[in-house]
Scaffold this motif. Structure first.
Motif, PDB file in Angstrom:
ATOM      1  N   ILE A 288       0.856  -1.186   0.000  1.00 34.90           N
ATOM      2  CA  ILE A 288       0.000   0.000   0.000  1.00 34.90           C
ATOM      3  C   ILE A 288       0.892   1.236   0.000  1.00 34.90           C
ATOM      4  O   ILE A 288       1.666   1.448   0.948  1.00 34.90           O
ATOM      5  CB  ILE A 288      -0.938   0.022   1.226  1.00 34.90           C
ATOM      6  CG1 ILE A 288      -1.614  -1.348   1.408  1.00 34.90           C
ATOM      7  CG2 ILE A 288      -1.951   1.137   1.098  1.00 34.90           C
ATOM      8  CD1 ILE A 288      -2.467  -1.781   0.232  1.00 34.90           C
ATOM      9  N   PHE A 289       0.789   2.051  -1.070  1.00 33.74           N
ATOM     10  CA  PHE A 289       1.643   3.218  -1.213  1.00 33.74           C
ATOM     11  C   PHE A 289       0.850   4.498  -1.003  1.00 33.74           C
ATOM     12  O   PHE A 289      -0.363   4.560  -1.283  1.00 33.74           O
ATOM     13  CB  PHE A 289       2.267   3.244  -2.613  1.00 33.74           C
ATOM     14  CG  PHE A 289       3.301   2.178  -2.844  1.00 33.74           C
ATOM     15  CD1 PHE A 289       4.605   2.363  -2.408  1.00 33.74           C
ATOM     16  CD2 PHE A 289       2.980   1.001  -3.499  1.00 33.74           C
ATOM     17  CE1 PHE A 289       5.571   1.383  -2.611  1.00 33.74           C
ATOM     18  CE2 PHE A 289       3.927   0.021  -3.712  1.00 33.74           C
ATOM     19  CZ  PHE A 289       5.238   0.214  -3.265  1.00 33.74           C
ATOM     20  N   PRO A 290       1.521   5.579  -0.557  1.00 33.62           N
ATOM     21  CA  PRO A 290       0.861   6.886  -0.511  1.00 33.62           C
ATOM     22  C   PRO A 290       0.643   7.419  -1.919  1.00 33.62           C
ATOM     23  O   PRO A 290       1.326   7.021  -2.872  1.00 33.62           O
ATOM     24  CB  PRO A 290       1.853   7.751   0.283  1.00 33.62           C
ATOM     25  CG  PRO A 290       3.179   7.078   0.130  1.00 33.62           C
ATOM     26  CD  PRO A 290       2.881   5.612   0.018  1.00 33.62           C
ATOM     27  N   ASP A 291      -0.296   8.339  -2.053  1.00 33.78           N
ATOM     28  CA  ASP A 291      -0.662   8.856  -3.373  1.00 33.78           C
ATOM     29  C   ASP A 291       0.516   9.481  -4.104  1.00 33.78           C
ATOM     30  O   ASP A 291       0.594   9.445  -5.335  1.00 33.78           O
ATOM     31  CB  ASP A 291      -1.777   9.897  -3.230  1.00 33.78           C
ATOM     32  CG  ASP A 291      -3.083   9.277  -2.739  1.00 33.78           C
ATOM     33  OD1 ASP A 291      -3.256   8.053  -2.943  1.00 33.78           O
ATOM     34  OD2 ASP A 291      -3.899   9.993  -2.139  1.00 33.78           O
ATOM     35  N   GLU A 292       1.476  10.023  -3.378  1.00 33.42           N
ATOM     36  CA  GLU A 292       2.565  10.783  -3.989  1.00 33.42           C
ATOM     37  C   GLU A 292       3.469   9.956  -4.883  1.00 33.42           C
ATOM     38  O   GLU A 292       4.165  10.506  -5.756  1.00 33.42           O
ATOM     39  CB  GLU A 292       3.413  11.440  -2.898  1.00 33.42           C
ATOM     40  CG  GLU A 292       4.099  10.433  -1.987  1.00 33.42           C
ATOM     41  CD  GLU A 292       4.661  11.045  -0.723  1.00 33.42           C
ATOM     42  OE1 GLU A 292       5.892  11.117  -0.631  1.00 33.42           O
ATOM     43  OE2 GLU A 292       3.871  11.437   0.144  1.00 33.42           O
ATOM     44  N   VAL A 294       2.330   7.015  -6.545  1.00 30.48           N
ATOM     45  CA  VAL A 294       1.560   6.211  -7.493  1.00 30.48           C
ATOM     46  C   VAL A 294       1.980   6.568  -8.908  1.00 30.48           C
ATOM     47  O   VAL A 294       2.079   7.750  -9.269  1.00 30.48           O
ATOM     48  CB  VAL A 294       0.052   6.440  -7.297  1.00 30.48           C
ATOM     49  CG1 VAL A 294      -0.741   5.761  -8.411  1.00 30.48           C
ATOM     50  CG2 VAL A 294      -0.383   5.916  -5.938  1.00 30.48           C
ATOM     51  N   GLU A 314       1.128   1.199  -7.828  1.00 28.98           N
ATOM     52  CA  GLU A 314      -0.279   1.570  -7.751  1.00 28.98           C
ATOM     53  C   GLU A 314      -0.625   1.810  -6.287  1.00 28.98           C
ATOM     54  O   GLU A 314       0.162   1.515  -5.391  1.00 28.98           O
ATOM     55  CB  GLU A 314      -1.139   0.447  -8.340  1.00 28.98           C
ATOM     56  CG  GLU A 314      -0.834   0.106  -9.786  1.00 28.98           C
ATOM     57  CD  GLU A 314      -1.680  -1.053 -10.294  1.00 28.98           C
ATOM     58  OE1 GLU A 314      -2.556  -1.518  -9.519  1.00 28.98           O
ATOM     59  OE2 GLU A 314      -1.452  -1.506 -11.428  1.00 28.98           O
ATOM     60  N   LYS A 315      -1.785   2.345  -6.062  1.00 28.96           N
ATOM     61  CA  LYS A 315      -2.179   2.579  -4.668  1.00 28.96           C
ATOM     62  C   LYS A 315      -2.081   1.284  -3.877  1.00 28.96           C
ATOM     63  O   LYS A 315      -1.550   1.240  -2.767  1.00 28.96           O
ATOM     64  CB  LYS A 315      -3.607   3.124  -4.615  1.00 28.96           C
ATOM     65  CG  LYS A 315      -4.098   3.432  -3.204  1.00 28.96           C
ATOM     66  CD  LYS A 315      -3.316   4.553  -2.564  1.00 28.96           C
ATOM     67  CE  LYS A 315      -3.849   4.900  -1.189  1.00 28.96           C
ATOM     68  NZ  LYS A 315      -3.064   5.950  -0.531  1.00 28.96           N
ATOM     69  N   THR A 316      -2.601   0.198  -4.463  1.00 29.95           N
ATOM     70  CA  THR A 316      -2.439  -1.149  -3.910  1.00 29.95           C
ATOM     71  C   THR A 316      -1.771  -2.003  -4.972  1.00 29.95           C
ATOM     72  O   THR A 316      -2.388  -2.329  -5.992  1.00 29.95           O
ATOM     73  CB  THR A 316      -3.777  -1.766  -3.498  1.00 29.95           C
ATOM     74  OG1 THR A 316      -4.410  -0.941  -2.509  1.00 29.95           O
ATOM     75  CG2 THR A 316      -3.576  -3.155  -2.940  1.00 29.95           C
ATOM     76  N   THR A 317      -0.502  -2.328  -4.745  1.00 34.23           N
ATOM     77  CA  THR A 317       0.262  -3.130  -5.693  1.00 34.23           C
ATOM     78  C   THR A 317       0.325  -4.564  -5.182  1.00 34.23           C
ATOM     79  O   THR A 317       0.812  -4.821  -4.087  1.00 34.23           O
ATOM     80  CB  THR A 317       1.687  -2.568  -5.850  1.00 34.23           C
ATOM     81  OG1 THR A 317       1.609  -1.200  -6.269  1.00 34.23           O
ATOM     82  CG2 THR A 317       2.469  -3.371  -6.869  1.00 34.23           C
ATOM     83  N   ASN A 346       1.995  -1.568   4.607  1.00 36.98           N
ATOM     84  CA  ASN A 346       1.840  -0.131   4.388  1.00 36.98           C
ATOM     85  C   ASN A 346       3.230   0.480   4.269  1.00 36.98           C
ATOM     86  O   ASN A 346       3.978   0.551   5.251  1.00 36.98           O
ATOM     87  CB  ASN A 346       1.078   0.512   5.545  1.00 36.98           C
ATOM     88  CG  ASN A 346      -0.381   0.107   5.559  1.00 36.98           C
ATOM     89  OD1 ASN A 346      -1.091   0.264   4.568  1.00 36.98           O
ATOM     90  ND2 ASN A 346      -0.836  -0.440   6.680  1.00 36.98           N
ATOM     91  N   SER A 348       5.649   3.277   4.203  1.00 35.53           N
ATOM     92  CA  SER A 348       5.646   4.668   4.665  1.00 35.53           C
ATOM     93  C   SER A 348       7.007   5.148   5.153  1.00 35.53           C
ATOM     94  O   SER A 348       7.202   6.347   5.347  1.00 35.53           O
ATOM     95  CB  SER A 348       4.631   4.833   5.800  1.00 35.53           C
ATOM     96  OG  SER A 348       4.947   3.972   6.877  1.00 35.53           O
TER      97      SER A 348
END
Length: 901
Positions: A288-292, A294, A314-317, A346, A348
């Motif tokens: 799970i990545f932050p929007d920045e 993507v 992607e947001k969820t890869t 996650n 981060s």
């Protein structure tokens, strides 16, 4: 090609009608899944005819609701199968050899009578029973001594904390010594004694229940533990189990101090191959990545290389990743993680992109555990250690993936990193999420400690210690989570201090300063008594056992303090096992939170025989200790280090013993036990011991010394502590009737150890078919003229057939055991008794007593009364405030002169 010379014995018991909450939902499923693996061409590849599977369903389906199987049922249905093959082999002139490998898998309720001595309870078990079990370690030893197989795989998925005063039943055959070197082994228990393991519903199995240990075991055997050559070996399976099980426990499991978060791997021979041509397992991982980030390129680094794969973030890869260590970098994000199953990560943490160095440079790694008693375990991508565990690590390592595991007592905090430059995370890792240690001492802010109870430490400290005497202080408290609406109201119930003469010195329930709990308010109490220096005994309730007893030794000018904690995490769930912490302080001597935290971690290491001493911790525990208890614990940890590394200088023990004697005098049993290991022989104790020690490892030293000088441990001393309760690192034992039943069962176990179809017993041989018809065999004469005769067990009585059938059994068994004209038995085999003494840690005085008893007329067996669902042993319900709480009936009146020695 099938492994035609491999065999498997699978036993899974889920039906325990006489135990409270005794039914299990996982063993039947575990057995079926393990048998499937045994049969699979990519697994054990064993012909079905070479697999014997015995489960509760085999018996319960025939007699619903009945409390079977008993030990003799399993002997006939399972173990006799192997024994018959061994006898056939011997008759053919091949010795007792059956085959190349045996898989021995068991699942159900269990216990450990000592470390590394596991047992499976049978269905006729009740709280307080002493012999309703299968001593799996004894069976394994019999097979290995007889050289029945070349390789042995023993797997036990059971709790190690139930009925800890029980006697493991031996294999019912005379020990056979082939004098061949035992073959390769993989021996693993699901839990370390005296902890429990768990089972749970698994979504991946359509909600079926499985034991966490068995589930991880099967995942490992089917690929999660495969190496780069597609082999599962003893080494790779050990690494997988040790590293994966912790992640499969829930947060509530990790918070439960009774749950063992690691398996107990007794032996894992590296060259033992358990599976071949196994495709390494992959699991679905969601990053799970932050929007920045993507849309940007991410890299996932994996393997010993390591190598990377590139993806678009992607947001969820979603990725399928192999088991092991990984690091993802994307933009200014860089984070390590470990894959042991399907999971979500996650991402981060901030960090620079990975830089692959040219050549093969070494980078400097600096790690600090943050506390002298914490440990760092540094491993590479194959989970092989790269440096000895310690509190501080400085090492040069090449480019690659690594994991630092911070051990804080029983809990772990892992950090996965990719080394592409010098690495010194400092406090960013060591201070992150390191859990505190739950202690019985109620320091404010400590786990399982209420702020309102923290004043108890100070109240005890303020009591004046007599200048020419000593003092005992007992603090009992309860703990339940806040805002739950339930509490432990009176945790002082049944807690008393007795003198060596049996007189009650203090009853905390009668004369202690008490704060009654109610609602969300847990109760507490404390008691202080001025006493003459010497030996005293603390008695308190222990679940499933009744009343247990421990030593409290006092010294002139010192206060011996014992803190007892009873806790429960849910209103309906059972209490955890009582925790206790013992310290010694002089008047007004402070006892600080950080000092107590260090002691608790040292106690945990001592309980599991874990080497944790480093330079700073050695200095604090061996040379600068404020409490003699710290010095005693530090000395035992030094002995653990010496047992693992011969280069550890044991002369360090000499000044510790000298210092402790100057503080406590020359009769403290733990200090005197430690003196037996001093390098300077002049410091070693020569006089017999007359008081039990406070620590279990001290008792081991006493018993070992008695092997050279039998006078060191008298029969009188052993008699008191015979029914030992597994509560490491402390030494404790059961009192009253349970103690007598334990001695009775011990005689039966010794008799069984001498029983063999090849050994005539003054007439017709007593073989397995006869053992199946009896449940106990012991003498009715006093042991050595000093020990009590075996007790009339309150559960013994007519069997299902009633008194007439019982009388017939007695007559028939009398004919087998003592034919007409025969009054005595042949003397016990010295070699068997030696092995028996080693297995049960018996001093020579106890062995001689048991041997003499066995040599005299034998008492016919009487069945336990199986008709009662809840037979009464020595335990009675007290108040109904706490479900399942029991304690022994008071056998001592207040101020009585009864001497239990």
């Amino acid at each position: 090609m099938a492994n035609v010379d491999h065999y498997a014995l699978v036993v899974a018991l889920s039906h325990y009608p006489n135990l409270v909450n005794g039914g299990l939902r996982g063993p039947q499923n575990d057995a079926a899944a393990f048998v499937d693996w045994l049969k699979s061409p990519s697994g054990g590849n064993i012909p079905p005819a070479n697999i014997k599977c015995v489960t509760s369903a085999d018996f319960v389906n025939k007699e619903p609701g009945d409390d079977i199987p008993w030990p003799e049922h399993l002997n006939k249905a399972a173990f006799k199968w192997i024994y018959d093959m061994a006898c056939a082999s011997r008759n053919a002139g091949r010795g007792f050899r059956v085959g190349k490998r045996i898989y021995f898998y068991l699942s159900g309720h269990g216990f450990a009578s000592a470390d590394r001595n596991g047992c499976l309870l049978t269905a006729n078990t009740s709280e307080g029973r002493a012999d309703t079990n299968i001593g799996i370690s004894n069976w394994l030893n019999w097979w290995r001594n007889a050289a029945c197989f070349d390789e042995y795989v023993l797997l036990l998925d059971a709790c190690m904390n139930r009925l800890v005063t029980a006697v493991p039943r031996p294999a019912p055959y005379k020990l056979i010594n082939s004098y061949e070197t035992p073959g390769e082994c993989f021996l693993a228990y699901a839990a370390k004694a005296p902890k429990k393991t768990v089972e749970r519903s698994l979504p991946t199995e359509n909600g079926k229940f499985h034991g966490v240990f068995t589930w991880c075991l099967l995942e490992g055997l089917t690929g999660a533990a495969a190496n780069s050559s597609n082999l599962v070996t003893g080494k790779t399976l050990q690494n997988w189990l040790v590293n994966s099980m912790y992640h499969w426990f829930t947060d509530s499991d990790r918070d439960d101090i009774d749950v063992s978060l690691e398996p107990d791997i007794l032996t894992a021979d590296q060259t033992l191959v358990l599976a071949t041509n196994v495709k390494p397992k992959t699991y679905s991982v969601e990053l799970i990545f932050p929007d920045e980030v993507v849309g940007r390129t991410l890299r996932v680094w994996s393997g010993p290389g390591p190598q990377f794969v590139s993806e678009t973030a992607e947001k969820t890869t979603r990725l399928d990743l192999h088991v092991g260590l990984h690091v993802v970098d994307c933009g200014d994000l860089r984070q390590g993680f470990e894959v042991v199953g399907p999971q979500r990560v996650n991402v981060s943490q901030r960090g620079s992109p990975v830089l692959v160095p040219s050549g093969r440079p070494l980078f400097h790694v600096t790690l600090s555990a943050g506390d002298t008693a914490n440990q760092i375990i540094l491993q590479d991508a194959n989970f092989d250690p790269v440096v000895a565990p310690g509190g501080h690590v400085e090492v040069d390592l090449p480019f690659g993936l690594y994991r630092s595991r911070f051990r804080v007592g029983r809990r772990f905090v892992d950090d996965v990193f990719l080394l592409d430059g010098d690495y010194a995370p400092g406090a960013s890792v060591t201070a992150r999420d390191l859990p505190g240690i739950a202690s019985a001492v109620p320091f404010n802010g400590a786990p399982r400690s209420h702020e309102r109870q923290s004043v108890l430490v100070g109240e005890v400290q303020n009591n004046a210690v007599p200048a020419d005497g000593s003092q005992i202080a007992v603090v009992a408290r309860g703990w339940t989570p806040k805002d739950t609406g339930y509490s432990i109201a009176n945790p002082w119930k049944g807690i008393r201090v007795l003198g060596a003469n049996g007189k009650v010195v203090g009853d905390i329930g009668r004369s202690g300063v008490k704060t009654l709990g109610e609602g969300d308010f847990d109760g507490s109490a404390h008691l202080t008594a001025n006493v003459a220096p010497g030996a005293y005994f603390l008695r308190y309730p222990y679940p499933q056992i009744g009343i247990v007893e421990v030593s409290l030794v006092t010294a002139r000018g010192w206060r011996t303090e014992v803190y007892l904690l009873r806790s429960r995490t849910s209103s309906e769930g059972p209490e955890t096992l009582p925790r206790r912490t013992i310290i010694m302080r002089r008047q007004n001597q402070p006892w600080r939170h950080e000092q107590n935290d260090r002691l608790e971690k040292a106690l945990f290491a001592l309980a599991y025989g874990r080497a944790i001493l480093n330079r700073e911790l050695s200095d604090l525990l061996l040379h600068k200790f404020d409490s003699p208890i710290e010095g005693i614990v530090g000395a035992h940890l030094l002995l653990i280090e010496h047992a693992r590394r011969a280069d550890v200088d044991l002369s360090q023990l000499d000044p510790v013993v000298i210092n402790l004697r100057s503080l406590l005098g020359g009769d403290h049993p733990d200090v005197e036990a430690l003196s037996l290991m001093c390098a300077n022989e002049d410091l070693r104790r020569r006089r017999p011991f007359d008081t039990p020690p406070m620590f279990e490892r001290s008792w081991r030293l006493m018993v070992e010394a008695s092997r050279k000088d039998p006078k060191m441990v008298s029969l009188r001393l052993w008699k008191r502590v015979a029914a030992q309760v597994v509560m490491p690192p402390y030494f404790g034992w059961s009192t009253a009737e349970t103690r007598a039943h334990y001695r009775d069962a011990l005689i039966e176990a010794a008799t069984d150890a001498h029983t063999s179809p090849d050994r005539s017993v003054g007439g017709p041989s007593l073989g397995l078919k006869d053992i199946g018809d009896r449940e106990t065999l012991a003498s009715n004469v006093p042991l050595d003229g000093e020990l009590d005769a075996p007790a009339a067990h309150p559960m013994r009585g007519p069997d299902r057939g009633g008194s007439e059938r019982d009388s017939a059994n007695l007559e028939r068994l009398s004919g087998i055991i003592r034919p007409p004209g025969s009054q005595t038995q042949p003397p016990p085999d010295p070699e068997v008794m030696h092995s028996f003494a080693e297995a049960y840690r018996l001093p020579p005085a106890a062995v001689r007593s048991i041997s003499r008893s066995m040599s005299q007329s034998m008492r016919p067996a009487i069945k336990y009364n199986e008709g009662s669902a809840n037979p009464k042993v020595a335990v009675d319900k007290i108040d109904q405030e706490y479900p399942g709480e029991t304690h022994a009936q008071d056998e001592l009146a207040v101020n009585s002169d009864f001497d239990e020695h």
